[in-house]
Design an enzyme around this catalytic site. Structure first.
Site, PDB file in Angstrom:
ATOM      1  N   GLN A  84     -49.552  64.017  61.771  1.00  0.00           N
ATOM      2  CA  GLN A  84     -48.997  62.673  61.652  1.00  0.00           C
ATOM      3  C   GLN A  84     -48.708  62.331  60.198  1.00  0.00           C
ATOM      4  OE1 GLN A  84     -52.659  59.730  62.132  1.00  0.00           O
ATOM      5  NE2 GLN A  84     -52.796  61.420  63.610  1.00  0.00           N
ATOM      6  N   HIS A  86     -47.703  58.446  57.875  1.00  0.00           N
ATOM      7  CA  HIS A  86     -47.675  56.987  57.945  1.00  0.00           C
ATOM      8  C   HIS A  86     -46.616  56.446  57.001  1.00  0.00           C
ATOM      9  CE1 HIS A  86     -51.317  57.578  60.159  1.00  0.00           C
ATOM     10  NE2 HIS A  86     -51.955  58.043  59.112  1.00  0.00           N
ATOM     11  N   GLU A 121     -54.870  56.518  53.665  1.00  0.00           N
ATOM     12  CA  GLU A 121     -56.254  56.693  54.106  1.00  0.00           C
ATOM     13  C   GLU A 121     -56.976  57.758  53.281  1.00  0.00           C
ATOM     14  OE1 GLU A 121     -55.725  59.587  57.955  1.00  0.00           O
ATOM     15  OE2 GLU A 121     -54.932  57.554  58.147  1.00  0.00           O
ATOM     16  N   HIS A 251     -50.575  65.118  57.852  1.00  0.00           N
ATOM     17  CA  HIS A 251     -51.985  65.509  57.870  1.00  0.00           C
ATOM     18  C   HIS A 251     -52.481  65.576  59.305  1.00  0.00           C
ATOM     19  CE1 HIS A 251     -51.825  61.104  57.695  1.00  0.00           C
ATOM     20  NE2 HIS A 251     -52.991  61.079  58.307  1.00  0.00           N
ATOM     21  N   ARG A 270     -45.895  60.756  64.659  1.00  0.00           N
ATOM     22  CA  ARG A 270     -46.494  62.041  65.004  1.00  0.00           C
ATOM     23  C   ARG A 270     -45.520  63.193  64.805  1.00  0.00           C
ATOM     24  NH1 ARG A 270     -48.921  58.248  68.234  1.00  0.00           N
ATOM     25  NH2 ARG A 270     -51.212  58.289  68.086  1.00  0.00           N
TER      26      ARG A 270
END
Length: 388
Positions: A84, A86, A121, A251, A270
């Protein structure tokens, strides 16, 4: 203001059956336990401890506190999460507005932007090893891996040779072309060729990468995302080591237990190793195609036993504190959540205190009084990051 909080593990299929129960010191349920969320995210807000049934988002609103800019998690992977990436903040705002205008339900399976926020993240390993695929490997190295696999099959053509040719220019266009081919054109026979090559490859060259891809092939048979995984850096974090996944970076966490901290968002594009919806054009639009080593995070040592992980985002920073009877004073920048992961840790602030066992957490709000941590064990402190 201290508010003790807890939550129930989420049972995503990729979750480990043992890692979270072992940390909490209880018997496994037998089912997967993937994540425990600590925060006020509407998708799964924490419960205020004490039996009131109140959730943290409701408690914060009642106290006049602002929503948290981050979400803290315990993450326990027994098999690979989906590959995925972001979006950036601007991409998330545009995508969210577009899907809202189109009338796509926020819980629809093909919804990509469930909010208008970015989702950088960081994850810090708690297990002795934490395996992940992060970022696009340098293409010359990937081509050497492809040649190992071609030699294992004794072949000069087919999907592996085609992918090698796509990567031959060794630039960002090559990355995009390879990903687009993998996710839109690679056939079942192509995936079967890669799987067979992984099964027959021998020797020490790329042994760890081959072993990792074999596991992914077994967990996701026939999934063309295996070609995407082949392009990515394999990372093995040791306990206390961390990696950062900024916007656009592919990642996929594979196995292990970690403390994860992210911006408060649920936006995921994804790229394979999943039965869920994959929107290839949108993934390629948000993708960062840069190649190179995985984005690891070196902590700043604030004092012996206290480390600060501060990636370049304003949403969050993470402190890891080891306690052996001595106390640590932690400066606070806005609302914090303290999570214990080892032993017994007492959290004190502004005349209040809470004792935490592993897996227990406390929200700390109100004025920015320092935190004082005492006891014997380990705790993580999540709070907003420094302004950028």
């Amino acid at each position: 203001m201290l508010i003790p909080i807890s939550n129930v593990p989420r049972d995503y299929s990729w979750g480990s059956t043992e890692l979270i129960p072992a940390l909490l010191g209880r018997t496994p349920t037998g089912g997967p336990e993937a994540e425990i969320w600590y925060g006020d995210h509407p998708g799964n807000p924490s419960l205020v401890t004490g039996g009131s049934g109140q959730t943290l988002d409701v408690a914060l609103a009642a106290a006049g506190e602002q929503p948290l800019p981050y979400l803290l998690k315990l993450l326990a992977a027994g098999s690979s999460l989906s590959i995925q990436a972001h979006p950036t903040k601007a991409q998330a705002e545009e995508g969210f507005a577009r899907e809202e205008a189109a009338g796509i339900a926020r819980d629809a399976a093909d919804r990509l932007y469930r909010d208008d926020n970015h989702k950088p993240e960081i994850i810090v390993a708690l297990s002795d090893e934490f395996h992940a695929l992060v970022g696009i490997r340098e293409l010359g190295t990937t081509r050497r891996l492809l040649h190992v696999l071609l030699d294992a099959q004794g072949e000069t053509g087919g999907a592996l040779a085609h992918l090698d040719a796509l990567l031959s220019t060794e630039d960002e266009t090559a990355v995009r072309n390879a990903l687009e081919w993998a996710l839109t054109e690679a056939s079942a026979a192509d995936v079967a060729q890669l799987t067979a090559a992984l099964d027959t490859a021998t020797g020490d060259s790329f042994a760890a990468e081959v072993a990792s891809l074999r596991v992914a092939a077994g967990d996701f048979p026939g999934d063309a995302g295996l070609f995407v995984a082949l392009l990515m850096n394999l990372v093995v974090l040791r306990r206390g080591e961390a990696l950062f996944a900024p916007a656009g970076v592919l990642h996929a966490y594979q196995s292990g237990l970690g403390v994860e901290l992210m911006a408060a968002s649920d936006n995921v594009l994804r790229g394979g190793l999943t039965p869920k919806h994959v929107d290839v054009p949108e993934l390629l639009r948000v993708l960062d195609p840069a190649t190179g080593p995985a984005p690891l995070v070196e902590p700043q040592v604030l004092e012996p036993g206290v480390e600060l992980f501060a990636p370049p985002v304003p949403d969050f920073a993470l402190v890891r504190a080891e306690l052996e009877g001595e106390g640590h004073r932690i400066a606070r920048r806005g609302p914090a959540i303290v999570l214990a992961t080892v032993g017994r840790v007492t959290v004190a602030s502004a005349g209040e205190s809470v004792l935490l066992a592993p897996g227990e957490a406390v929200y700390v709000g109100g004025a920015d009084d320092d935190l004082v941590l005492t006891g014997a064990g380990e705790a993580f402190v999540a709070q907003p990051g420094a302004p950028i």
